[in-house]
Design a protein around this motif. Structure first.
Motif, PDB file in Angstrom:
ATOM      1  N   GLY A   9       0.610  -1.302   0.005  1.00 34.97           N
ATOM      2  CA  GLY A   9       0.052  -0.112   0.013  1.00 34.97           C
ATOM      3  C   GLY A   9       0.745   1.179   0.089  1.00 34.97           C
ATOM      4  O   GLY A   9       1.632   1.551   0.929  1.00 34.97           O
ATOM      5  N   GLY A  11      -0.171   4.575   0.091  1.00 37.10           N
ATOM      6  CA  GLY A  11      -0.718   5.528   0.464  1.00 37.10           C
ATOM      7  C   GLY A  11      -0.204   6.171   1.584  1.00 37.10           C
ATOM      8  O   GLY A  11       1.116   6.104   1.797  1.00 37.10           O
ATOM      9  N   TYR A  12      -0.773   7.137   2.618  1.00 35.20           N
ATOM     10  CA  TYR A  12      -0.039   7.967   3.490  1.00 35.20           C
ATOM     11  C   TYR A  12       0.717   7.022   4.426  1.00 35.20           C
ATOM     12  O   TYR A  12       1.756   7.676   4.916  1.00 35.20           O
ATOM     13  N   GLY A  13       0.237   5.972   4.830  1.00 36.76           N
ATOM     14  CA  GLY A  13       1.055   5.103   5.762  1.00 36.76           C
ATOM     15  C   GLY A  13       2.034   4.503   5.322  1.00 36.76           C
ATOM     16  O   GLY A  13       3.346   4.633   5.555  1.00 36.76           O
ATOM     17  N   GLU A  35       1.931  -1.729  -4.826  1.00 34.98           N
ATOM     18  CA  GLU A  35       0.906  -0.777  -4.948  1.00 34.98           C
ATOM     19  C   GLU A  35       0.345  -0.765  -6.449  1.00 34.98           C
ATOM     20  O   GLU A  35       1.219  -0.718  -7.379  1.00 34.98           O
ATOM     21  N   CYS A  43      -6.750  11.604  -0.943  1.00 33.16           N
ATOM     22  CA  CYS A  43      -8.180  12.017  -0.306  1.00 33.16           C
ATOM     23  C   CYS A  43      -8.156  13.374   0.194  1.00 33.16           C
ATOM     24  O   CYS A  43      -9.064  13.990  -0.185  1.00 33.16           O
ATOM     25  N   ALA A  79      -1.207  -7.101  -3.635  1.00 31.17           N
ATOM     26  CA  ALA A  79      -0.800  -8.261  -2.854  1.00 31.17           C
ATOM     27  C   ALA A  79      -2.285  -9.035  -2.672  1.00 31.17           C
ATOM     28  O   ALA A  79      -3.219  -8.442  -2.241  1.00 31.17           O
ATOM     29  N   SER A 105      -0.174  -1.173   4.902  1.00 34.31           N
ATOM     30  CA  SER A 105      -1.148   0.026   4.988  1.00 34.31           C
ATOM     31  C   SER A 105      -2.115   0.242   3.726  1.00 34.31           C
ATOM     32  O   SER A 105      -2.271   1.048   3.065  1.00 34.31           O
ATOM     33  N   ARG A 163     -13.198   6.301   8.218  1.00 35.64           N
ATOM     34  CA  ARG A 163     -11.990   7.293   7.538  1.00 35.64           C
ATOM     35  C   ARG A 163     -12.545   8.603   7.431  1.00 35.64           C
ATOM     36  O   ARG A 163     -13.590   8.967   6.935  1.00 35.64           O
ATOM     37  N   ASP A 292      -5.426   3.693   8.435  1.00 41.41           N
ATOM     38  CA  ASP A 292      -6.976   3.567   8.754  1.00 41.41           C
ATOM     39  C   ASP A 292      -7.346   2.241   9.192  1.00 41.41           C
ATOM     40  O   ASP A 292      -8.243   2.117   9.755  1.00 41.41           O
ATOM     41  N   SER A 303      -7.049   9.250  10.041  1.00 41.56           N
ATOM     42  CA  SER A 303      -6.537  10.644   8.881  1.00 41.56           C
ATOM     43  C   SER A 303      -5.274  10.343   8.539  1.00 41.56           C
ATOM     44  O   SER A 303      -4.374   9.269   8.861  1.00 41.56           O
ATOM     45  N   GLY A 304      -4.981  11.104   7.208  1.00 40.32           N
ATOM     46  CA  GLY A 304      -3.624  10.756   6.437  1.00 40.32           C
ATOM     47  C   GLY A 304      -2.415  11.293   7.446  1.00 40.32           C
ATOM     48  O   GLY A 304      -1.481  10.836   7.170  1.00 40.32           O
ATOM     49  N   HIS A 305      -2.774  12.501   8.160  1.00 45.37           N
ATOM     50  CA  HIS A 305      -1.822  13.183   8.982  1.00 45.37           C
ATOM     51  C   HIS A 305      -1.446  11.874  10.034  1.00 45.37           C
ATOM     52  O   HIS A 305      -0.289  11.667  10.225  1.00 45.37           O
TER      53      HIS A 305
HETATM   54  P1  FAD Z   1      -4.355   4.995   1.997  1.00 44.84           P
HETATM   55  O1  FAD Z   1      -3.789   6.442   1.869  1.00 44.84           O
HETATM   56  O2  FAD Z   1      -5.823   4.964   1.383  1.00 44.84           O
HETATM   57  O3  FAD Z   1      -3.471   3.928   1.102  1.00 44.84           O
HETATM   58  C1  FAD Z   1      -3.868   2.593   1.028  1.00 44.84           C
HETATM   59  C2  FAD Z   1      -3.194   2.295  -0.282  1.00 44.84           C
HETATM   60  O4  FAD Z   1      -3.047   0.705  -0.187  1.00 44.84           O
HETATM   61  C3  FAD Z   1      -3.877   2.513  -1.472  1.00 44.84           C
HETATM   62  O5  FAD Z   1      -3.020   3.288  -2.534  1.00 44.84           O
HETATM   63  C4  FAD Z   1      -4.227   1.323  -2.092  1.00 44.84           C
HETATM   64  O6  FAD Z   1      -4.365   1.249  -3.604  1.00 44.84           O
HETATM   65  C5  FAD Z   1      -3.259   0.233  -1.705  1.00 44.84           C
HETATM   66  N1  FAD Z   1      -3.696  -0.974  -1.472  1.00 44.84           N
HETATM   67  C6  FAD Z   1      -4.772  -1.626  -0.876  1.00 44.84           C
HETATM   68  N2  FAD Z   1      -5.013  -2.919  -0.970  1.00 44.84           N
HETATM   69  C7  FAD Z   1      -3.856  -3.263  -1.255  1.00 44.84           C
HETATM   70  C8  FAD Z   1      -3.319  -4.710  -1.807  1.00 44.84           C
HETATM   71  N3  FAD Z   1      -3.927  -5.798  -1.516  1.00 44.84           N
HETATM   72  N4  FAD Z   1      -1.846  -4.642  -2.362  1.00 44.84           N
HETATM   73  C9  FAD Z   1      -1.317  -3.433  -2.687  1.00 44.84           C
HETATM   74  N5  FAD Z   1      -1.795  -2.250  -2.485  1.00 44.84           N
HETATM   75  C10 FAD Z   1      -3.005  -2.144  -1.792  1.00 44.84           C
HETATM   76  N6  FAD Z   1      -6.946  12.892   6.103  1.00 44.84           N
HETATM   77  C11 FAD Z   1      -6.106  14.053   6.683  1.00 44.84           C
HETATM   78  O7  FAD Z   1      -5.287  13.862   7.382  1.00 44.84           O
HETATM   79  N7  FAD Z   1      -6.420  15.446   6.112  1.00 44.84           N
HETATM   80  C12 FAD Z   1      -7.501  15.566   5.556  1.00 44.84           C
HETATM   81  O8  FAD Z   1      -7.885  16.640   5.296  1.00 44.84           O
HETATM   82  C13 FAD Z   1      -8.369  14.627   4.961  1.00 44.84           C
HETATM   83  N8  FAD Z   1      -9.265  14.458   4.199  1.00 44.84           N
HETATM   84  C14 FAD Z   1     -10.065  13.606   3.492  1.00 44.84           C
HETATM   85  C15 FAD Z   1     -10.982  13.760   2.688  1.00 44.84           C
HETATM   86  C16 FAD Z   1     -11.794  12.641   2.248  1.00 44.84           C
HETATM   87  C17 FAD Z   1     -12.990  12.967   1.314  1.00 44.84           C
HETATM   88  C18 FAD Z   1     -11.380  11.392   2.626  1.00 44.84           C
HETATM   89  C19 FAD Z   1     -11.945  10.404   1.803  1.00 44.84           C
HETATM   90  C20 FAD Z   1     -10.340  11.045   3.262  1.00 44.84           C
HETATM   91  C21 FAD Z   1      -9.694  12.145   4.232  1.00 44.84           C
HETATM   92  N9  FAD Z   1      -8.622  12.029   4.800  1.00 44.84           N
HETATM   93  C22 FAD Z   1      -7.923  13.136   5.376  1.00 44.84           C
HETATM   94  C23 FAD Z   1      -8.286  10.572   5.461  1.00 44.84           C
HETATM   95  C24 FAD Z   1      -7.134  10.097   4.467  1.00 44.84           C
HETATM   96  O9  FAD Z   1      -7.417   9.902   3.196  1.00 44.84           O
HETATM   97  C25 FAD Z   1      -6.826   8.588   5.224  1.00 44.84           C
HETATM   98  O10 FAD Z   1      -6.841   8.576   6.563  1.00 44.84           O
HETATM   99  C26 FAD Z   1      -5.449   8.084   4.778  1.00 44.84           C
HETATM  100  O11 FAD Z   1      -5.604   8.004   3.391  1.00 44.84           O
HETATM  101  C27 FAD Z   1      -5.197   6.874   5.275  1.00 44.84           C
HETATM  102  O12 FAD Z   1      -3.770   6.243   4.883  1.00 44.84           O
HETATM  103  P2  FAD Z   1      -3.734   4.681   4.624  1.00 44.84           P
HETATM  104  O13 FAD Z   1      -2.465   4.633   4.203  1.00 44.84           O
HETATM  105  O14 FAD Z   1      -4.364   3.906   5.837  1.00 44.84           O
HETATM  106  O15 FAD Z   1      -4.613   4.346   3.548  1.00 44.84           O
END
Ligand code: FAD
Length: 396
Positions: A9, A11-13, A35, A43, A79, A105, A163, A292, A303-305
């Motif tokens: 993944g 994303g942010y994490g 990814e 997001c 994955a 993540s 989320r 998340d 959150s992304g932060h």
């Molecule tokens: P993500 O950033 O979603 O990353 C997950 C990644 O894993 C994705 O790229 C996905 O493609 C990948 N993935 C999933 N399954 C697999 C797999 N099996 N194999 C390989 N890759 C995989 N947060 C803030 O801090 N500030 C904000 O202003 C804010 N605004 C938001 C507004 C909206 C409308 C939304 C929906 C969310 C917002 N967020 C905000 C929340 C933030 O987007 C999430 O908390 C953050 O993205 C979480 O990070 P993550 O790494 O858990 O997941």
């Protein structure tokens, strides 16, 4: 050979963890990032695409710097299976990768079965979520553009935790701002399964009353249990049905599917419990879960932060373990979430969370954080600066 960290993944994490394992190990630990997406689409700020004041391109960042500047090997794949005993990840393409430490993540999975009819309505493109930024964000925007003046947009919000606690209320606000500019007889209905607005309640309600009188209506205790896209109806567990023209129904959420499949969602079968000192799963050794997908301590938002903060704590713990460095971390996590209430006025909530060793949990630091005194224009600049900074920190 050198130790190997696999990250699932980007994303942010995950992207943050990948970069910081490389930085903290002086590039001595190999990192593979899996990814499926070609580039990172944020997001945060994506509600402004729904509202029509930003483009998807504004939210998109390349993964190139992770590869060229930090030497992360990027594998564009999904994955499909983790073997926690053999310490391998199998990819959708069929290849298998061995790891010493795995970082997971994967974000969230939307639990469509929690709302009857939603899976089909989503698959046919009739009822969207746009809770993962990308093509759906644009599709929702097109639905709003096609709405005639006088039409109704309804957003249904599931019970917390989900989320981005302020996200649905920000979306309702910027949709209202668009209606005010472009189709002023239209309405925004907020149908919330919770008792009250989950984040920045007083500030959001004041904005709706003052900026959009008669346009935005907030209804608490509305838990969506079914949809009928043919008649534009949302059904609730207790309350009467509601009809709208554009339905934006968010179902309950849980940890990303790969985490659930691997048996890591050991908190209410929804979220992954981790050791908060290292973010290692309590269900499987050598797997660190971030973002998340985790079961949060009280007052920790999804959150992304926060996910970016998790990534750094996990990277430090992983590097220490793989390089035999003795550490006894007492992590601190920070959070700020900015929300646009119209095109140029913003409100924030901020907090600092410290690891309390005696209780093995995170607690908010007394006196830290808080919310904006009032919506204001200065914070619109801060919000965009926050986004540019976190994209650079995560991916640059
Ligand atoms: P993500 O950033 O979603 O990353 C997950 C990644 O894993 C994705 O790229 C996905 O493609 C990948 N993935 C999933 N399954 C697999 C797999 N099996 N194999 C390989 N890759 C995989 N947060 C803030 O801090 N500030 C904000 O202003 C804010 N605004 C938001 C507004 C909206 C409308 C939304 C929906 C969310 C917002 N967020 C905000 C929340 C933030 O987007 C999430 O908390 C953050 O993205 C979480 O990070 P993550 O790494 O858990 O997941």
């Amino acid at each position: 050979g050198s130790a190997k960290v696999v990250v699932i993944g980007g994303g942010y994490g995950g992207a943050t963890a990948a970069k910081y394992v490389r930085l903290l190990s002086d590039q001595r630990i190999d990192v593979v990032l899996i990814e499926p997406q070609a580039s990172f689409v944020s997001c945060p700020i994506s509600n402004l695409v729904v509202g029509g004041t930003q483009t998807l391109g504004d939210l998109t960042t390349s993964y190139d710097a992770l590869a060229t500047r930090h030497g992360v090997r990027i594998v564009r794949d999904t994955a499909s299976r983790i073997d926690a005993t053999a310490r391998t990840v199998t990819l959708a393409s069929g290849a298998t990768i061995r790891y010493d430490k795995l970082v997971l993540s994967p974000g969230i999975e939307l639990m469509f079965d929690g709302v009857q009819g939603l899976r089909e309505a989503q698959a046919s493109g009739q009822i969207l979520q746009a809770w993962k930024a990308g093509p759906e964000t644009l599709a929702l925007r097109r639905q709003l553009e096609a709405l005639p003046d006088g039409g109704v947009y309804a957003i249904a919000i599931p019970e917390a935790p989900f989320r981005c606690p302020p996200g649905p209320y920000e979306r309702a606000s910027v949709v209202a701002a668009y209606f005010k500019r472009a189709k002023p007889r239209s309405k925004v209905l907020i149908l919330d399964a919770n008792q009250d607005v989950v984040s920045k309640a007083a500030l959001f309600k004041k904005a709706w009353a003052e900026l959009y009188p008669g346009m935005v209506e907030y209804r608490p205790q509305h838990k969506a249990v079914g949809v009928d896209p043919r008649t534009g109806t949302i059904k609730f567990d207790v309350q009467d049905d509601v009809k709208a023209d554009v339905l934006n129904v968010l179902p309950p959420m849980r940890a990303g599917a790969i985490a659930v499949q691997t048996g890591l969602a050991n908190a209410n079968a929804r979220w992954c419990q981790v050791d908060y000192q290292t973010f290692e799963s309590t269900a499987a050794k050598h797997i660190h879960v971030l973002g998340d997908s985790i079961q949060v301590a009280p007052l920790m938002p999804k959150s992304g932060h926060m996910a970016n903060s998790h990534g750094k704590v996990a990277a430090a713990a992983i590097v220490a373990q793989l390089m035999d460095i003795e550490i006894n971390p007492r992590p601190m996590l920070t959070n700020t979430c900015y929300s646009f209430v119209d095109e140029k006025h913003v409100i924030h909530v901020a907090s600092v969370h410290e690891y309390v060793a005696a209780e093995k949990t995170f607690k908010t630091v007394a006196g830290s954080g808080g919310v904006s005194a009032a919506r204001n224009e200065a914070e619109a600049g801060f919000a965009m600066a926050w986004a540019r900074n976190i994209w650079a920190d995560t991916l640059g």
